[in-house]
Design a protein around this motif. Structure first.
Motif, PDB file in Angstrom:
ATOM      1  N   ALA A  32      57.954   1.138   0.262  1.00  0.00           N
ATOM      2  CA  ALA A  32      56.866   1.678  -0.562  1.00  0.00           C
ATOM      3  C   ALA A  32      57.417   2.228  -1.879  1.00  0.00           C
ATOM      4  O   ALA A  32      56.861   1.976  -2.958  1.00  0.00           O
ATOM      5  CB  ALA A  32      56.115   2.772   0.200  1.00  0.00           C
ATOM      6  N   LEU A  35      58.512  -0.648  -4.006  1.00  0.00           N
ATOM      7  CA  LEU A  35      57.348  -1.391  -4.509  1.00  0.00           C
ATOM      8  C   LEU A  35      56.746  -0.688  -5.710  1.00  0.00           C
ATOM      9  O   LEU A  35      56.374  -1.313  -6.705  1.00  0.00           O
ATOM     10  CB  LEU A  35      56.303  -1.545  -3.400  1.00  0.00           C
ATOM     11  N   ARG A  36      56.634   0.638  -5.640  1.00  0.00           N
ATOM     12  CA  ARG A  36      56.045   1.376  -6.764  1.00  0.00           C
ATOM     13  C   ARG A  36      56.957   1.338  -7.979  1.00  0.00           C
ATOM     14  O   ARG A  36      56.503   1.425  -9.114  1.00  0.00           O
ATOM     15  CB  ARG A  36      55.751   2.823  -6.355  1.00  0.00           C
ATOM     16  N   LEU A 138      43.490   1.618  -6.092  1.00  0.00           N
ATOM     17  CA  LEU A 138      44.909   1.928  -5.897  1.00  0.00           C
ATOM     18  C   LEU A 138      45.794   0.874  -6.550  1.00  0.00           C
ATOM     19  O   LEU A 138      46.852   1.191  -7.106  1.00  0.00           O
ATOM     20  CB  LEU A 138      45.215   2.054  -4.399  1.00  0.00           C
ATOM     21  N   ASP A 140      45.047  -0.800  -9.215  1.00  0.00           N
ATOM     22  CA  ASP A 140      45.016  -0.506 -10.652  1.00  0.00           C
ATOM     23  C   ASP A 140      45.949   0.650 -10.990  1.00  0.00           C
ATOM     24  O   ASP A 140      46.672   0.616 -11.996  1.00  0.00           O
ATOM     25  CB  ASP A 140      43.592  -0.160 -11.092  1.00  0.00           C
ATOM     26  N   LEU A 141      45.936   1.648 -10.138  1.00  0.00           N
ATOM     27  CA  LEU A 141      46.799   2.805 -10.384  1.00  0.00           C
ATOM     28  C   LEU A 141      48.267   2.397 -10.275  1.00  0.00           C
ATOM     29  O   LEU A 141      49.109   2.814 -11.081  1.00  0.00           O
ATOM     30  CB  LEU A 141      46.479   3.926  -9.389  1.00  0.00           C
ATOM     31  N   ALA A 142      48.574   1.560  -9.284  1.00  0.00           N
ATOM     32  CA  ALA A 142      49.960   1.092  -9.115  1.00  0.00           C
ATOM     33  C   ALA A 142      50.410   0.332 -10.354  1.00  0.00           C
ATOM     34  O   ALA A 142      51.543   0.498 -10.827  1.00  0.00           O
ATOM     35  CB  ALA A 142      50.070   0.213  -7.873  1.00  0.00           C
ATOM     36  N   HIS A 160      54.869  12.538  -6.944  1.00  0.00           N
ATOM     37  CA  HIS A 160      53.451  12.448  -6.575  1.00  0.00           C
ATOM     38  C   HIS A 160      53.127  11.362  -5.559  1.00  0.00           C
ATOM     39  O   HIS A 160      52.133  11.460  -4.861  1.00  0.00           O
ATOM     40  CB  HIS A 160      52.602  12.286  -7.831  1.00  0.00           C
ATOM     41  N   VAL A 161      53.943  10.327  -5.488  1.00  0.00           N
ATOM     42  CA  VAL A 161      53.729   9.327  -4.429  1.00  0.00           C
ATOM     43  C   VAL A 161      54.472   9.771  -3.170  1.00  0.00           C
ATOM     44  O   VAL A 161      53.917   9.794  -2.082  1.00  0.00           O
ATOM     45  CB  VAL A 161      54.195   7.921  -4.883  1.00  0.00           C
ATOM     46  N   GLU A 162      55.725  10.156  -3.348  1.00  0.00           N
ATOM     47  CA  GLU A 162      56.542  10.537  -2.191  1.00  0.00           C
ATOM     48  C   GLU A 162      56.400  12.017  -1.838  1.00  0.00           C
ATOM     49  O   GLU A 162      56.776  12.425  -0.747  1.00  0.00           O
ATOM     50  CB  GLU A 162      58.011  10.218  -2.457  1.00  0.00           C
ATOM     51  N   GLY A 163      55.900  12.801  -2.780  1.00  0.00           N
ATOM     52  CA  GLY A 163      55.676  14.209  -2.482  1.00  0.00           C
ATOM     53  C   GLY A 163      56.952  15.035  -2.381  1.00  0.00           C
ATOM     54  O   GLY A 163      57.011  16.024  -1.648  1.00  0.00           O
ATOM     55  N   VAL A 188      52.566  12.247 -15.847  1.00  0.00           N
ATOM     56  CA  VAL A 188      51.206  12.454 -15.335  1.00  0.00           C
ATOM     57  C   VAL A 188      50.209  12.531 -16.500  1.00  0.00           C
ATOM     58  O   VAL A 188      49.113  11.963 -16.438  1.00  0.00           O
ATOM     59  CB  VAL A 188      51.132  13.721 -14.452  1.00  0.00           C
ATOM     60  N   LEU A 191      49.467   9.127 -17.583  1.00  0.00           N
ATOM     61  CA  LEU A 191      48.571   8.440 -16.647  1.00  0.00           C
ATOM     62  C   LEU A 191      47.127   8.894 -16.864  1.00  0.00           C
ATOM     63  O   LEU A 191      46.196   8.081 -16.897  1.00  0.00           O
ATOM     64  CB  LEU A 191      48.976   8.724 -15.196  1.00  0.00           C
ATOM     65  N   ARG A 192      46.947  10.201 -17.007  1.00  0.00           N
ATOM     66  CA  ARG A 192      45.585  10.741 -17.185  1.00  0.00           C
ATOM     67  C   ARG A 192      44.945  10.179 -18.446  1.00  0.00           C
ATOM     68  O   ARG A 192      43.789   9.776 -18.449  1.00  0.00           O
ATOM     69  CB  ARG A 192      45.640  12.278 -17.283  1.00  0.00           C
TER      70      ARG A 192
ATOM     71  N   THR B  15      40.537   5.280 -10.755  1.00  0.00           N
ATOM     72  CA  THR B  15      40.987   6.594 -10.334  1.00  0.00           C
ATOM     73  C   THR B  15      40.499   7.628 -11.335  1.00  0.00           C
ATOM     74  O   THR B  15      40.619   7.428 -12.542  1.00  0.00           O
ATOM     75  CB  THR B  15      42.526   6.608 -10.303  1.00  0.00           C
ATOM     76  N   ALA B  17      40.610  11.448 -13.036  1.00  0.00           N
ATOM     77  CA  ALA B  17      41.701  12.381 -13.326  1.00  0.00           C
ATOM     78  C   ALA B  17      41.883  13.308 -12.146  1.00  0.00           C
ATOM     79  O   ALA B  17      43.005  13.641 -11.764  1.00  0.00           O
ATOM     80  CB  ALA B  17      41.378  13.172 -14.585  1.00  0.00           C
ATOM     81  N   LEU B  20      43.610  11.589  -9.163  1.00  0.00           N
ATOM     82  CA  LEU B  20      44.890  10.959  -9.482  1.00  0.00           C
ATOM     83  C   LEU B  20      45.973  11.259  -8.461  1.00  0.00           C
ATOM     84  O   LEU B  20      46.624  10.354  -7.943  1.00  0.00           O
ATOM     85  CB  LEU B  20      45.343  11.387 -10.883  1.00  0.00           C
ATOM     86  N   LEU B  21      46.140  12.539  -8.174  1.00  0.00           N
ATOM     87  CA  LEU B  21      47.265  12.903  -7.299  1.00  0.00           C
ATOM     88  C   LEU B  21      47.031  12.428  -5.869  1.00  0.00           C
ATOM     89  O   LEU B  21      47.957  11.968  -5.207  1.00  0.00           O
ATOM     90  CB  LEU B  21      47.504  14.411  -7.357  1.00  0.00           C
ATOM     91  N   CYS B  24      47.757   8.811  -5.849  1.00  0.00           N
ATOM     92  CA  CYS B  24      49.211   8.606  -5.910  1.00  0.00           C
ATOM     93  C   CYS B  24      49.797   8.686  -4.502  1.00  0.00           C
ATOM     94  O   CYS B  24      50.610   7.851  -4.102  1.00  0.00           O
ATOM     95  CB  CYS B  24      49.872   9.662  -6.803  1.00  0.00           C
ATOM     96  N   ARG B  25      49.374   9.701  -3.752  1.00  0.00           N
ATOM     97  CA  ARG B  25      49.918   9.857  -2.401  1.00  0.00           C
ATOM     98  C   ARG B  25      49.624   8.628  -1.545  1.00  0.00           C
ATOM     99  O   ARG B  25      50.465   8.186  -0.770  1.00  0.00           O
ATOM    100  CB  ARG B  25      49.329  11.104  -1.714  1.00  0.00           C
ATOM    101  N   LEU B  27      49.490   5.682  -2.442  1.00  0.00           N
ATOM    102  CA  LEU B  27      50.364   4.557  -2.806  1.00  0.00           C
ATOM    103  C   LEU B  27      51.658   4.561  -1.994  1.00  0.00           C
ATOM    104  O   LEU B  27      52.343   3.547  -1.892  1.00  0.00           O
ATOM    105  CB  LEU B  27      50.706   4.608  -4.297  1.00  0.00           C
ATOM    106  N   GLY B  28      51.957   5.701  -1.414  1.00  0.00           N
ATOM    107  CA  GLY B  28      53.179   5.779  -0.611  1.00  0.00           C
ATOM    108  C   GLY B  28      53.036   5.139   0.758  1.00  0.00           C
ATOM    109  O   GLY B  28      54.002   5.026   1.501  1.00  0.00           O
ATOM    110  N   ALA B  30      52.167   2.038   1.370  1.00  0.00           N
ATOM    111  CA  ALA B  30      52.315   0.578   1.361  1.00  0.00           C
ATOM    112  C   ALA B  30      53.248   0.153   2.484  1.00  0.00           C
ATOM    113  O   ALA B  30      54.247   0.803   2.753  1.00  0.00           O
ATOM    114  CB  ALA B  30      52.867   0.120   0.019  1.00  0.00           C
TER     115      ALA B  30
END
Lengths: 208, 278
Positions: A32, A35-36, A138, A140-142, A160-163, A188, A191-192, B15, B17, B20-21, B24-25, B27-28, B30
Motif C-alpha cells: 500500500a 503503491l501510493r 479515492l 482521484d485522491l491517489a 496521513h495514509v500510514e498514520g 496537505v 492537496l486542499r 474528496t 477538504a 481529506l484526512l 487518505c487513511r 488509501l492505506g 490497498a
C-alpha cells in the motif's frame, strides 16, 4: 497479527520463522505504501517484495540484540522509500526524451493502476453505487497525491495514509522533525488547494 | 429545483477538504493478490517447513507455512519428499526438527479424532471449488463416510460429483483433510491418493469404522437406514444410525423409498431429499 515489538523479539530468537511471519504481516502494508508512492501496482508489488528481500538480507547480518531493538515500521518504510527514490531516479535517467521531470508516479496509466487495486471497503454491504463513488473518489485522491513533489508526497503518505508520528517519519526520511512537519503541512495545503480547484471547475462545468 | 449535489455534478465524487484526512487513511488499505511475501521468502531462501509424524498409515511427511498445512504425503526418504514437495508447491521445504508444539499437538489430536484440533490449510493453489470441496470433507465426522455426491450437494454444486472426485484426488493434505471419508455412493471405498484403496480401508478401520460391514450393507443395496423408533433416514455411518442393532434397523435402497415410507432426511448427516413426483 503480531505486534511490531513481538515480531522484533521473535526475529531475535528465531529469524527464519519470524521473518516468514513478518513478510506475511507486512506485505500488504508495504504494498500500500509503495503503491501510493509510485501509483503503479506492478511497481508497488516489486518494491514491496524487494523491500522484504533487502530486509531479510540485512536481518541475517544483524546480531540478535539489534534485531530485537528494531522499530520495524520506520525501518521497513525507509527501505521502501529508498528503493522508490532510486527507481524514480533511474527511470528519469532512462527517459531521456521525456520532458516529465517530476511525477514518478506514472500519470500515464492511472486508470489501469486504479482498476487493478482494490480498496477494502468499510461497508461491503452498502449500496454498490456509493461504494463505486467512494472507490472513484479515492482513486482521484491517489492520483492527486502523485502530483505532489516527491519529498512532500513521501511525508504526506507516511503521516496521513500510514498514520505515523513525526518522529518516526523523521527516522524514515533522515530529516529533522521540523522539516518533516513543514513538508507535511505544505503537502496537505497543496492537496486542499487542488481539491478546491477541481471542485470549482466541476461545479462550473455542471452549470455551463 | 436541483439540489446542491446535482448542481455540483462530478464534484460530488471529489474528496472534500474535510474528508481529506479520512480518505487518505483509506488509501492505506490497498491490497494485492500478488504473492509478495512468498516471492520474498522464496528469494530469501525461505519457504515451507516440514515434519514427519507417525500415523495409522505409517510415517507421513507434513509441510506447512504460516498459512497452514501445505503438503502431506508419504515418501521413501526425506530427499524424495523434498523433491516431491518442491514439485507440488513450487517452493522449497525445510525439515524442522523442533516443530512448534502446538502444531504437533494439533496434528496428533486430529488423528485421534479431535474435530476441533486447531489446524489450518494453505489452499492457495486450489480453485474455489476445490477449496470448498476439501473443506467440506473436514465436516465429515471421524469414523464416518459420505458419498462424493454429498460433498457436491453440500457445496451447492450437485452436478459436480466427478469434479469432487478430482478435488479429493488432488487433496494436498490427506488424513488432515479427510478425503478418506469420502466414498462412492455404491459403498465401494473408491480411490485414495495416499496409498490406494488398501490404505483407505486401513485408515477408516483405524477410525473405528467396520469397513466390512459397511461394504456388506452397500453390497445388499442399502443406502440409508432408520431405527425402529426413529423418524429420519441416515447414511449408514451417521452417528445416529451406526449403533442401531441389525434387528432394529430398517433399510432403504434410495431416498425416495425412505421418504415414501414416511421418513425425512436426518438433519445431522443430511442425506438428499427425494424428488418425489406429486
Amino acid at each position: 497479527m503480531p505486534s511490531d515489538e513481538a515480531l522484533a523479539a521473535a526475529l531475535a530468537n528465531d529469524l527464519d520463522s519470524a521473518f516468514e511471519a513478518l513478510a506475511l504481516a507486512w506485505e500488504h502494508r508495504l504494498y500500500a505504501f509503495a503503491l501510493r508512492m509510485t501509483g503503479r501496482p506492478r511497481d508497488a508489488e516489486e518494491l514491496a517484495e524487494e523491500t522484504l528481500v533487502q530486509a531479510w538480507r540485512a536481518l541475517v547480518g544483524y546480531p540478535p540484540e539489534r534485531r530485537r531493538a528494531l522499530r520495524l515500521r520506520p525501518w521497513l518504510f525507509q527501505i521502501v522509500a529508498n528503493l522508490a527514490r532510486n527507481r524514480a531516479r533511474s527511470a528519469r535517467r532512462n527517459e531521456t526524451l521525456s520532458l516529465d521531470v517530476e511525477a514518478p508516479g506514472g500519470a500515464e496509466e492511472p486508470s489501469a493502476a486504479h482498476a487493478a487495486e482494490r480498496i477494502a471497503d468499510d461497508d461491503p454491504l452498502g449500496n454498490p453505487e456509493a461504494a463505486l463513488a467512494r472507490e472513484q473518489r479515492l482513486a482521484d485522491l491517489a492520483a492527486l497525491l502523485l502530483t505532489l513533489p516527491a519529498t512532500q508526497r513521501e511525508v504526506v503518505i507516511l503521516r496521513h495514509v500510514e498514520g505515523m508520528g513525526y518522529a518516526a517519519i523523521a527516522e524514515v526520511t533522515g530529516e529533522p522533525i521540523g522539516t518533516v512537519k513543514s513538508h507535511a503541512s505544505r503537502g496537505v495545503a497543496r492537496l486542499r488547494l487542488a481539491l478546491e480547484r477541481e471542485r470549482v471547475a466541476a461545479a462550473q462545468e455542471a452549470y455551463s | 429545483m436541483k439540489n446542491d449535489d446535482e448542481r455540483a455534478g462530478r464534484s460530488g465524487a471529489l474528496t472534500t477538504a474535510r474528508g481529506l484526512l479520512a480518505d487518505c487513511r483509506a488509501l492505506g488499505d490497498a491490497q494485492t493478490s500478488a504473492p509478495i511475501a512468498e516471492g520474498a521468502l522464496i528469494r530469501a531462501g525461505l519457504a515451507d517447513a516440514y515434519l514427519t509424524i507417525e500415523t495409522p498409515l505409517g510415517l507421513v511427511y507434513v509441510a506447512w507455512n504460516a498459512r497452514g498445512l501445505s503438503a502431506v504425503t508419504r515418501a521413501e526418504s526425506a530427499a524424495a519428499f523434498e523433491a516431491k514437495a518442491y514439485r507440488l508447491l513450487g517452493r522449497r521445504v525445510y525439515h524442522n526438527a523442533a516443530p512448534p508444539q502446538r502444531l504437533v499437538d494439533a496434528l496428533s489430536a486430529w488423528l485421534a479424532g479431535d474435530e476441533h484440533a486447531p489446524l489450518s490449510f494453505d489452499l492457495r493453489g486450489q480453485t474455489p471449488f476445490m477449496r470448498a470441496a476439501l473443506l467440506k470433507a473436514r465436516e465429515i465426522p471421524y469414523g464416518e463416510v459420505r458419498p462424493y455426491s454429498w460433498i457436491a450437494r453440500e457445496i451447492g454444486r450437485p452436478g459436480a460429483v466427478r469434479a469432487v472426485g478430482t478435488a479429493m484426488a488432488r487433496n494436498p493434505a490427506p488424513l488432515f483433510i479427510p478425503c478418506h471419508r469420502v466414498v462412492r455412493a455404491d459403498g465401494h471405498l473408491g480411490a485414495y491418493g495416499l496409498g490406494g484403496p488398501a490404505s483407505k480401508r486401513a485408515i477408516l478401520s483405524a477410525e473405528g469404522l467396520d469397513v466390512d460391514q459397511l461394504e456388506a450393507l452397500a453390497e445388499s443395496g442399502v443406502r440409508y437406514v432408520v431405527s425402529e423408533s426413529g423418524d429420519s433416514y441416515c447414511y449408514p455411518t451417521c452417528q445416529h444410525a451406526y449403533s442401531i442393532p441389525p434387528q432394529r434397523r430398517i433399510t432403504f435402497a434410495s431416498e425416495a423409498e425412505a421418504q415414501r415410507a414416511g421418513y425425512r432426511p436426518c438433519n445431522v448427516c443430511r442425506p438428499p431429499e427425494a424428488q418425489l413426483a406429486s
